[in-house]
Design a protein around this motif. Sequence first.
Motif, mmCIF file in Angstrom:
data_model
loop_
_atom_site.group_PDB
_atom_site.id
_atom_site.type_symbol
_atom_site.label_atom_id
_atom_site.label_comp_id
_atom_site.label_asym_id
_atom_site.label_seq_id
_atom_site.Cartn_x
_atom_site.Cartn_y
_atom_site.Cartn_z
ATOM 1 N N GLY A 55 -32.786 -5.927 -8.882
ATOM 2 C CA GLY A 55 -31.730 -5.296 -9.680
ATOM 3 C C GLY A 55 -31.289 -6.160 -10.845
ATOM 4 N N PRO A 56 -30.850 -7.392 -10.611
ATOM 5 C CA PRO A 56 -30.456 -8.265 -11.714
ATOM 6 C C PRO A 56 -31.593 -8.542 -12.693
ATOM 7 C CG PRO A 56 -29.621 -9.106 -9.637
ATOM 8 C CD PRO A 56 -30.558 -7.990 -9.298
ATOM 9 N N ALA A 57 -32.813 -8.647 -12.171
ATOM 10 C CA ALA A 57 -33.954 -8.946 -13.046
ATOM 11 C C ALA A 57 -34.222 -7.787 -14.008
ATOM 12 C CB ALA A 57 -35.201 -9.237 -12.213
ATOM 13 N N ILE A 58 -34.216 -6.590 -13.489
ATOM 14 C CA ILE A 58 -34.448 -5.415 -14.346
ATOM 15 C C ILE A 58 -33.271 -5.220 -15.299
ATOM 16 C CG2 ILE A 58 -34.720 -2.904 -14.333
ATOM 17 C CD1 ILE A 58 -36.167 -3.241 -11.611
ATOM 18 N N ASP A 59 -32.052 -5.456 -14.807
ATOM 19 C CA ASP A 59 -30.868 -5.348 -15.660
ATOM 20 C C ASP A 59 -30.954 -6.327 -16.827
ATOM 21 O OD1 ASP A 59 -28.062 -4.301 -16.071
ATOM 22 O OD2 ASP A 59 -27.629 -6.440 -15.837
ATOM 23 N N ALA A 60 -31.324 -7.568 -16.534
ATOM 24 C CA ALA A 60 -31.436 -8.579 -17.589
ATOM 25 C C ALA A 60 -32.547 -8.214 -18.572
ATOM 26 C CB ALA A 60 -31.717 -9.949 -16.968
ATOM 27 N N ALA A 61 -33.649 -7.712 -18.048
ATOM 28 C CA ALA A 61 -34.744 -7.317 -18.934
ATOM 29 C C ALA A 61 -34.323 -6.181 -19.863
ATOM 30 C CB ALA A 61 -35.947 -6.889 -18.100
ATOM 31 N N SER A 62 -33.527 -5.251 -19.357
ATOM 32 C CA SER A 62 -33.083 -4.116 -20.177
ATOM 33 C C SER A 62 -32.207 -4.567 -21.329
ATOM 34 C CB SER A 62 -32.328 -3.107 -19.309
ATOM 35 O OG SER A 62 -31.031 -3.579 -18.965
ATOM 36 N N LYS A 63 -31.510 -5.676 -21.143
ATOM 37 C CA LYS A 63 -30.585 -6.164 -22.174
ATOM 38 C C LYS A 63 -31.277 -7.055 -23.205
ATOM 39 C CE LYS A 63 -26.294 -6.018 -19.444
ATOM 40 N NZ LYS A 63 -26.809 -5.181 -18.352
ATOM 41 N N HIS A 64 -32.363 -7.674 -22.833
ATOM 42 C CA HIS A 64 -33.001 -8.642 -23.724
ATOM 43 C C HIS A 64 -34.351 -8.178 -24.266
ATOM 44 C CE1 HIS A 64 -30.308 -11.207 -21.151
ATOM 45 N NE2 HIS A 64 -29.900 -11.541 -22.365
ATOM 46 N N ILE A 65 -34.830 -7.051 -23.815
ATOM 47 C CA ILE A 65 -36.130 -6.572 -24.237
ATOM 48 C C ILE A 65 -36.163 -6.287 -25.740
ATOM 49 C CG2 ILE A 65 -35.539 -4.160 -23.740
ATOM 50 C CD1 ILE A 65 -38.446 -3.724 -22.876
ATOM 51 N N ALA A 66 -37.239 -6.649 -26.375
ATOM 52 C CA ALA A 66 -37.464 -6.315 -27.784
ATOM 53 C C ALA A 66 -38.434 -5.130 -27.809
ATOM 54 C CB ALA A 66 -38.030 -7.502 -28.537
ATOM 55 N N ILE A 67 -37.890 -3.951 -28.012
ATOM 56 C CA ILE A 67 -38.705 -2.739 -27.940
ATOM 57 C C ILE A 67 -39.700 -2.691 -29.094
ATOM 58 C CG2 ILE A 67 -38.652 -0.212 -28.068
ATOM 59 C CD1 ILE A 67 -37.675 -1.270 -25.436
ATOM 60 N N ASP A 68 -40.941 -2.430 -28.772
ATOM 61 C CA ASP A 68 -41.978 -2.191 -29.782
ATOM 62 C C ASP A 68 -41.927 -0.694 -30.102
ATOM 63 O OD1 ASP A 68 -44.272 -1.673 -31.240
ATOM 64 O OD2 ASP A 68 -45.530 -3.034 -30.054
ATOM 65 N N PHE A 69 -41.184 -0.346 -31.152
ATOM 66 C CA PHE A 69 -40.957 1.073 -31.456
ATOM 67 C C PHE A 69 -42.219 1.762 -31.963
ATOM 68 C CE2 PHE A 69 -36.485 0.009 -31.093
ATOM 69 C CZ PHE A 69 -35.945 1.184 -30.591
ATOM 70 N N ASP A 70 -43.087 1.049 -32.628
ATOM 71 C CA ASP A 70 -44.344 1.668 -33.049
ATOM 72 C C ASP A 70 -45.177 2.069 -31.829
ATOM 73 O OD1 ASP A 70 -43.882 1.574 -35.749
ATOM 74 O OD2 ASP A 70 -44.817 -0.403 -36.015
ATOM 75 N N ARG A 71 -45.258 1.178 -30.881
ATOM 76 C CA ARG A 71 -45.982 1.477 -29.634
ATOM 77 C C ARG A 71 -45.292 2.620 -28.881
ATOM 78 N NH1 ARG A 71 -46.123 -2.592 -24.413
ATOM 79 N NH2 ARG A 71 -47.008 -1.088 -22.913
ATOM 80 N N LEU A 72 -43.967 2.560 -28.835
ATOM 81 C CA LEU A 72 -43.208 3.591 -28.119
ATOM 82 C C LEU A 72 -43.422 4.958 -28.759
ATOM 83 C CD1 LEU A 72 -41.179 4.253 -25.875
ATOM 84 C CD2 LEU A 72 -39.336 3.711 -27.476
ATOM 85 N N ARG A 73 -43.390 4.989 -30.084
ATOM 86 C CA ARG A 73 -43.603 6.255 -30.794
ATOM 87 C C ARG A 73 -45.002 6.799 -30.528
ATOM 88 N NH1 ARG A 73 -46.558 7.094 -34.775
ATOM 89 N NH2 ARG A 73 -46.684 4.887 -35.299
ATOM 90 N N HIS A 74 -46.012 5.930 -30.635
ATOM 91 C CA HIS A 74 -47.396 6.355 -30.444
ATOM 92 C C HIS A 74 -47.613 6.908 -29.029
ATOM 93 C CE1 HIS A 74 -51.740 6.434 -30.744
ATOM 94 N NE2 HIS A 74 -51.837 5.648 -29.675
ATOM 95 N N GLU A 75 -47.119 6.187 -28.033
ATOM 96 C CA GLU A 75 -47.315 6.633 -26.657
ATOM 97 C C GLU A 75 -46.489 7.879 -26.346
ATOM 98 O OE1 GLU A 75 -46.693 3.379 -23.989
ATOM 99 O OE2 GLU A 75 -48.303 2.161 -24.853
ATOM 100 N N THR A 76 -45.319 7.991 -26.975
ATOM 101 C CA THR A 76 -44.493 9.182 -26.765
ATOM 102 C C THR A 76 -45.194 10.425 -27.294
ATOM 103 O OG1 THR A 76 -42.418 7.934 -26.840
ATOM 104 C CG2 THR A 76 -42.274 10.287 -27.327
ATOM 105 N N GLU A 77 -45.837 10.292 -28.437
ATOM 106 C CA GLU A 77 -46.587 11.423 -28.997
ATOM 107 C C GLU A 77 -47.710 11.857 -28.063
ATOM 108 O OE1 GLU A 77 -47.862 9.984 -32.761
ATOM 109 O OE2 GLU A 77 -45.898 10.219 -33.718
#
Length: 447
Positions: A55-77
Amino acid sequence: MPSTVFDSLLFRDMFGTEAMRAIFTDEALVGRYLEAEAALARAQAKIGAIPVEAGPAIDAASKHIAIDFDRLRHETEIVGYPILPLVHQLSEAAGDFGGFVHWGATTQDIMDTANVLQIRSALDIVDADIEALRGILVGLAKQYRDTPMAGRTHLQQALPCTFGYKCAVWLSSIDRHAERLSTLRDRVLFGEFSGAAGTLASIGRGGLEMQAAYCEELNLAQPPITWHVARDGIAEVVTFLGLVTGSLAKIATDVMLMMATEFGEVSEPFVPGRGASSTMPQKRNPISCELILAAAKSVRQQVATMLDGMIHDFERATGPWHLEWIAIPESFILTASALANARYMLDGLVVHEKRMRENLDLTSGLIVAEAVMMHAAPRLGRQHAHDIVYNACREAIEGGGKLADILKKNEEVSQALGGEEAIDAACDPTNYLGLCGEMVDRVVAGR
């Protein structure tokens, strides 16, 4: 470059506000997805459904993650939804505990919850704007409680009223919207965690307790049952925005018409250049009113969209859900625009009391024909009094002259009313304001 008014450098602050746009940016939306995923992991860790360290590990990751929006957009499509691609990135960021991200959840659980979090924040802005608008209208209603003006029906002068009365009528609808908003939250602000078909089969025993813990982490209510395909709450939100902007459009219509040269009873606040024409230097157009009307018309279309979007098939829909991705952000942003323009316009409204009085006298007494009839009716009978006054009004319309002067020539009326002074009093519009003042007092009581 941007291609819609919501993002346009030219138009975005005319059709929205910075505060409301910020709630619905891609970054904010993905942030809400992460918030939901983190809350789920925290809740599951607390009740022992996943390792306590996860729980704490995933919570910390959610706060510090640097989202790759290009990758996110491509995979979302490719996938058609953003959650699976986001889970990939969050799982990578959570390291050894990445395998416990999104445990037992389905895409719509996270997206619905994120949308509710957005709606909660957006409703807070709407609430604050409504409260500010109520305060402005209370001030106008009190200030102009006894300022006489012509009341109009079917665009014709009908009976006298006061400008404060008109403002109090406006205020009454905004008051009701505040009441609606106070109860709406209880029907809408639910978390969503139910699994693929809404049965929590992926969790089994203890699933409802897990759902409760998840909702508690987000300070959202636990739903009595899955609402994947029961979209009345979301539809109510947009319908509420349609009601709010509809009331604002009514106010804007009144102000816009009262600003017309032939009326000249009010003016929007003056700012050099605002409402100016490129060719006619004298113009002072009702820009705030026009923007309110445009926003209201657009929100009304989204209301229809959302009502249509309630019709989902079986336990997970094949397309109506996607309409919400369009309708919710646009409706809130447009509503924010309408509220901001209404606050600006009404807070600085210039009221031309002299012109109101001049317009009230425009018909030379015809506006109080009913008053004369009602004064004469006890002596002459209502219908006979009506016929006499009707004929006098027709004479005034066709031949000109003041209604009082024409009535003074009628012995029946003179006797029924008690002489010429009584006729003059009956034909004074300020003596026939009904219960405008008392009604204003009822609306603004205690404020």
